[in-house]
Every structure is written in structure tokens, then in C-alpha cells.
Design a protein around this motif. Structure first.
Motif, PDB file in Angstrom:
ATOM      1  N   ARG A 172       0.705  -1.099  -0.011  1.00 16.64           N
ATOM      2  CA  ARG A 172      -0.006  -0.492  -0.371  1.00 16.64           C
ATOM      3  C   ARG A 172       0.528   1.046   0.014  1.00 16.64           C
ATOM      4  NH1 ARG A 172      -5.654  -0.404   3.755  1.00 16.64           N
ATOM      5  NH2 ARG A 172      -5.470   1.910   3.259  1.00 16.64           N
ATOM      6  N   ASP A 200      -9.239  -2.672  -6.060  1.00 17.73           N
ATOM      7  CA  ASP A 200      -9.350  -2.675  -4.934  1.00 17.73           C
ATOM      8  C   ASP A 200      -9.448  -0.911  -3.989  1.00 17.73           C
ATOM      9  OD1 ASP A 200      -9.764  -4.957  -5.248  1.00 17.73           O
ATOM     10  OD2 ASP A 200      -7.216  -5.851  -5.404  1.00 17.73           O
ATOM     11  N   TYR A 201      -8.706  -0.277  -4.311  1.00 17.16           N
ATOM     12  CA  TYR A 201      -8.646   1.255  -3.608  1.00 17.16           C
ATOM     13  C   TYR A 201     -10.231   1.560  -3.163  1.00 17.16           C
ATOM     14  CZ  TYR A 201      -7.422   6.089  -2.888  1.00 17.16           C
ATOM     15  OH  TYR A 201      -7.155   6.808  -2.938  1.00 17.16           O
ATOM     16  N   LYS A 248     -11.975  -6.646 -12.519  1.00 19.37           N
ATOM     17  CA  LYS A 248     -11.452  -7.142 -12.239  1.00 19.37           C
ATOM     18  C   LYS A 248     -11.010  -8.756 -13.678  1.00 19.37           C
ATOM     19  CE  LYS A 248      -8.185  -6.982  -8.417  1.00 19.37           C
ATOM     20  NZ  LYS A 248      -8.681  -7.465  -6.912  1.00 19.37           N
ATOM     21  N   GLU A 280      -4.906  -2.174  -8.740  1.00 24.91           N
ATOM     22  CA  GLU A 280      -4.850  -1.774  -7.594  1.00 24.91           C
ATOM     23  C   GLU A 280      -5.761  -0.983  -6.929  1.00 24.91           C
ATOM     24  OE1 GLU A 280      -0.808  -1.426  -6.024  1.00 24.91           O
ATOM     25  OE2 GLU A 280      -1.036  -1.038  -7.720  1.00 24.91           O
ATOM     26  N   THR A 286     -16.972  -5.199  -8.468  1.00 22.93           N
ATOM     27  CA  THR A 286     -15.254  -4.824  -8.770  1.00 22.93           C
ATOM     28  C   THR A 286     -14.680  -6.120  -8.593  1.00 22.93           C
ATOM     29  OG1 THR A 286     -15.610  -3.949  -6.667  1.00 22.93           O
ATOM     30  CG2 THR A 286     -13.533  -4.135  -6.911  1.00 22.93           C
ATOM     31  N   GLN A 287     -14.788  -7.148  -8.335  1.00 26.41           N
ATOM     32  CA  GLN A 287     -14.875  -8.301  -9.396  1.00 26.41           C
ATOM     33  C   GLN A 287     -14.531  -8.338 -10.874  1.00 26.41           C
ATOM     34  OE1 GLN A 287     -12.391 -10.182  -7.060  1.00 26.41           O
ATOM     35  NE2 GLN A 287     -12.003 -11.227  -8.945  1.00 26.41           N
ATOM     36  N   SER A 317     -18.724  -5.531  -3.680  1.00 29.16           N
ATOM     37  CA  SER A 317     -17.611  -6.205  -4.463  1.00 29.16           C
ATOM     38  C   SER A 317     -18.249  -6.707  -5.598  1.00 29.16           C
ATOM     39  CB  SER A 317     -17.411  -7.381  -3.299  1.00 29.16           C
ATOM     40  OG  SER A 317     -17.545  -7.039  -1.860  1.00 29.16           O
ATOM     41  N   ARG A 376     -11.922  -0.029  -1.250  1.00 31.52           N
ATOM     42  CA  ARG A 376     -11.877   0.132   0.234  1.00 31.52           C
ATOM     43  C   ARG A 376     -12.192   1.093   0.819  1.00 31.52           C
ATOM     44  NH1 ARG A 376      -6.637  -1.932  -1.232  1.00 31.52           N
ATOM     45  NH2 ARG A 376      -6.227   0.136  -0.930  1.00 31.52           N
TER      46      ARG A 376
END
Lengths: 301, 301
Positions: free
Chosen positions: A4, A294-295, A275, A291, A271-272, A268, A298
Motif C-alpha cells: 500500500r 481495490d482502492y 477485475k 490496485e 469490483t470483481q 464487491s 476499500r
């Protein structure tokens, strides 16, 4: 392994480069009426997250392009985003006095100048795209496709259409599809644009452009649902704005329709799937885009 | 020899073709929010003179280009002109209820939709330019230069800058240079754009582009001074609007600074210098552009 800190340095570096490039695009000695330049500058420098320009740069670099070639287009998308915020904040629209803890453009410069500053930022975005060719040798064909993408994704069928639907929705949305239309267009289309513009600079194939389009659409929707969630559950200090504003303004959100837990689940899942689409695109290096996905999921502000 | 009937038939034919092309550009089945499409359509079809698209077509044809190749760019400039009128009429700006005898956009659709319809028209103009390449094989390089010209001449250094100066001037212009700045940018720059865009479609050389730029600048200024004169002396019936509005709104005009007679003299002098510049451009056929220059000087509305 925790990378990170490296990622956060990367974000900080790009944000600074974009801010510097934006300053060059509206130089102090620009021969335009002072109040207009000040108003354009004020909102451009009001401290946004620079998410969209980051995506342009990250997408271009994922295809192995030079960052320098992507910066003018990155600035273009930030100018479009900024103009849309200025116009959204107007009394005739959301009538907001503050954004990111600062007075909105029309509160500082007056409504007429705010409208015109927005118009000028939108217009100047197209100028900035052309400069990517003048400065870094991106082909005329690619730049013209970027102009076409922006005019579609920021226009009536894209961002502006989403904003109209949002405004009309304030009289009462009745189902999740309407809300999804708003999210996909008002927020999502400019995120899609950012990714495919970067990809075009990097010389993407049609198949890769399609993969990036799916990545952008799912990421954009996840981002907006996360925004809805943070408005309900976020920390006002971190957000830099009042939370629960959607509830107070009786705005219909994802949590309103499907509840908080299912909304989090949707973030989730989207996002998956974003990706996954990216994984299929066969990029030179997709790690930064992964990244970023994911960022965004989060983030707490 | 009197060839006015032939010229008027020519004007009528082009105006009809432009109106048809504009209808195609916003098709009834376009998947955008209905209110947005209606608002865009309303002002585009509100019966303007179509002067700017006419200049695009006439300039392209003066270089021997096909009219078909010029029409999408002609529509683009009309969309930009229309968006600027919608935004100018807003309560925060000129606060006009009527234009060309019809209710202004925000009086029909509300302020928010009017702002967004303007934004969408400006954005869609760039889309229309790209279509000139898709439809008629104008080169990507030429189209990109047209995008660059439009973003400069319609932006902060061009039309929008002129509008800001005009607004600020309402607090009191003190000299003719300030008024000239407003006229050159608020009206003139889009006229210059129309001519050089047409010229680019026709494959103009740098020298020819410069000549067209001078032609456009002088013609645009003559056009605007003629507007100032007609507001003082024109026939309300023919004008389709109240005359003496500049006097009543205490707007400073050319006649205010240099008198009516000298203003009329200026229109003649500028029209002649425009035509001289055109004469030096060595066009395939400059006769229509020459006729347009005379026609604008002669007009009574």
C-alpha cells in the motif's frame, strides 16, 4: 506482502503531475478576461480526488504508453468533470453553497460567470485533447476517436443525459433500473471514457477497448454505490462533507432499494467482475488498474 | 444584371439542407431523456438565419469541396451558436423571455434543463465534426484542426471570453476598443471559425486560411455593427423583435460611440476590406462568399 505505501506514493505522484499540467493549461498570462480565468482555475484547483485523470494515466501506462502522452487527455477529463460539478451546483440545479468544504463557484463568482466558466472548461477540454497530439505524437486517428468518445460519453447520451434523469428523478424514482441508469451515465460514462481514452493512447485493439469499457462500467457503478453507502455510514471528518445528505434530501439510493448489506455485496461483486474483465484484456501491465479497483472499494471517503 | 433571385434560391436551398441535416443529428429515436432531446430540438429549430452553417458550406464550396462533406461541420457550428443563445438568455445572464418571437428555452423547459440542453448541444457539436470524417472522408488531420479551431474560437479566448466581457461591460464600457473586443469575440470568432472550417474541408493552404480568417474577422465585425444600426433604425416587423432595445437596456453600441453615419461608413469599409482579403485568397470560386458579404451589408433584419 503489503504494497500500500508504494501505491499511495504512486497516487500522490500522479495527482501532483496532473495538478501541474492543469496549471500549464490555464497559464497566468492567458489572454482571457481575468474573472473567467479565475473562475475556471478556482474549481479546477479546489482539491478533487483526480480519479478520472488517474484512470487515463493508469490505462495508458497499462498499455505501455508514456505518461507524458496521457497527461493532456487526463486534464481534459478533469476539466469536463469540473464543469459538470460547477453546473450541477447552480441554484437552478442542486443549489449547493459548498463543495469539498469550499464555496461553490457561483457563490464566489456569481451565477453568470459560473455558467460561462463551465462552458469554457468543457470547450477547453477538447483543445487539451488535440494538444496530446501536438505534444506527444499520438496519431490524429486516435485523437479523433477520443474526441468522438468524449462527445458521446459526456453528452446527451452520456453524462448530461444522466444528470437530466437525476434531476427528473428527484420527483420520485420508482425502481432500481432508473437509479442504475443515472449512476451508469451521470458518473459511469466519464469513468469509461477515462479508461478507453488511456487505452487508445496506448494503442489498444478493439477487443481490449471493449474489455476496458466493461471494466469502466462495473468499476463506475461500484464507485457510485460505494458513494451511496458512504453517505449513509461515512465519517463526516474524512468525507469533508455532511453525511446522510441523501436521506435528508430524500434522494433515492442503492441502500434505499436493496439495503446496506446487499449494496456492500454489490460493490464487491461489481469490483470483481470489473477485475475479471481487465484480466481478459491481456495488458502489458494491469497491476495499477487492479490496485485502483481495490482502492476504490476499500475507500472510506 | 441582377442575380438576386438566383442567390436567394441558393440561400433557401442551403438553409433547407442544413435544417434537414440537423434533424438527422438529433433523430426522434435517439436514446436520451425525452425532455433533453425536446429542449435541444426546440432551440435548434427555432428559426435562426443559419448564417454560420451557410458560411461553412459556402467556404467549402469556394474551394471546390462537396457540400455533403461540409454539412456535419455546418451543423456543429449551428449547435454551438444555439447553445450560446440558450445560455445567454438565462435569468442569470440577459434574462430574456423571448427570442425570434418564441419563448426562450428556459421559459419552456425550465432553467435546469435549459442549462443542460446547452451543455449537450456544445458537446454534440464535437461529435458532429467527427462524423464529417466518418461520412465524407475528410482527413483526420483536417478534422482535428477543426476541433482545435472550434475549441479556441468558441472557448475562453473566443466566444465565451467575449460573452464575459459583454456581461462585465454592462457595468459601463468606456471606449470603442472594449466594444470591439466584445464584437470580435462574442460574434466574430464563430464566424471566423465557420469560414476556416469550410476552408479546411476544402483543403485550403495556410495562406488561404489566413485570408479567410481576415475575411471572417472583418465580415463579423461589419455584421455586428450592422446589428447595432438595425437595432436603432430597423423595422420591428422585419426584425421579429423590438428595436431600440440597446438604448432601452442602456447598452453601449457602435452608434453610441461614433454616431450612426460613421457606423454605416464602417460597415461599408469593413465589408470592402473583407472582400479584398477574399480576393487575395485565390479560391476556385469566391462568388458566393462575395455575394454573402454584400447581402449581409444590405440586410434590413
Amino acid at each position: 506482502m503489503n504494497n500500500r505505501p508504494a501505491f499511495e506514493l504512486y497516487l500522490q505522484e500522479i495527482t501532483e503531475q496532473i495538478t501541474n499540467e492543469l496549471k500549464e493549461i490555464l497559464p497566468a498570462e492567458w489572454d482571457v478576461p481575468q474573472s473567467l480565468r479565475d473562475a475556471m482555475q478556482y474549481s479546477l484547483m479546489a482539491g478533487g480526488k483526480r480519479l478520472r485523470p488517474l484512470l487515463v494515466v493508469a490505462a495508458a501506462e497499462a498499455f505501455g504508453a508514456e505518461r507524458q502522452a496521457a497527461l493532456p487527455v487526463a486534464c481534459a477529463v478533469e476539466m469536463v468533470h469540473t464543469y459538470s460539478l460547477i453546473h450541477d451546483d447552480l441554484p437552478a440545479m442542486d443549489n449547493d453553497d459548498y463543495r469539498r468544504g469550499k464555496l461553490t463557484n457561483h457563490k464566489v463568482f456569481g451565477e453568470a460567470t459560473a455558467i460561462l466558466a463551465g462552458d469554457a472548461l468543457l470547450t477547453h477540454a477538447f483543445y487539451s485533447i488535440v494538444q496530446a497530439g501536438r505534444k506527444s505524437g499520438v496519431s490524429a486517428e486516435s485523437l479523433l476517436s477520443i474526441v468522438e468518445d468524449l462527445s458521446e460519453l459526456a453528452g446527451a447520451r452520456g453524462m448530461v443525459g444522466g444528470q437530466v434523469a437525476d434531476m427528473e428523478g428527484e420527483q420520485g424514482l420508482t425502481n432500481l433500473e432508473q437509479l442504475q441508469y443515472i449512476h451508469l451515465h451521470k458518473t459511469g460514462d466519464l469513468i469509461v471514457f477515462s479508461l478507453i481514452a488511456g487505452a487508445r493512447i496506448g494503442g489498444a485493439t478493439q477487443g481490449q477497448l471493449e474489455a476496458l469499457r466493461v471494466f469502466g462500467r462495473d468499476l463506475g457503478l461500484a464507485f457510485q454505490i460505494q458513494d451511496d453507502i458512504l453517505d449513509l455510514t461515512g465519517d463526516e471528518q474524512k468525507m469533508g462533507k455532511k453525511t446522510q445528505s441523501d436521506v435528508n434530501q430524500q434522494k433515492v439510493t442503492y441502500p434505499f432499494f436493496i439495503g446496506l448489506e446487499q449494496s456492500q455485496e454489490q460493490v464487491s461483486v461489481l469490483t470483481q467482475s470489473a477485475k475479471d474483465a481487465l484480466g481478459r484484456a491481456d495488458l502489458t501491465d494491469s497491476s495499477r488498474l487492479m490496485e485502483i479497483a481495490d482502492y476504490l472499494m476499500r475507500r472510506d471517503h
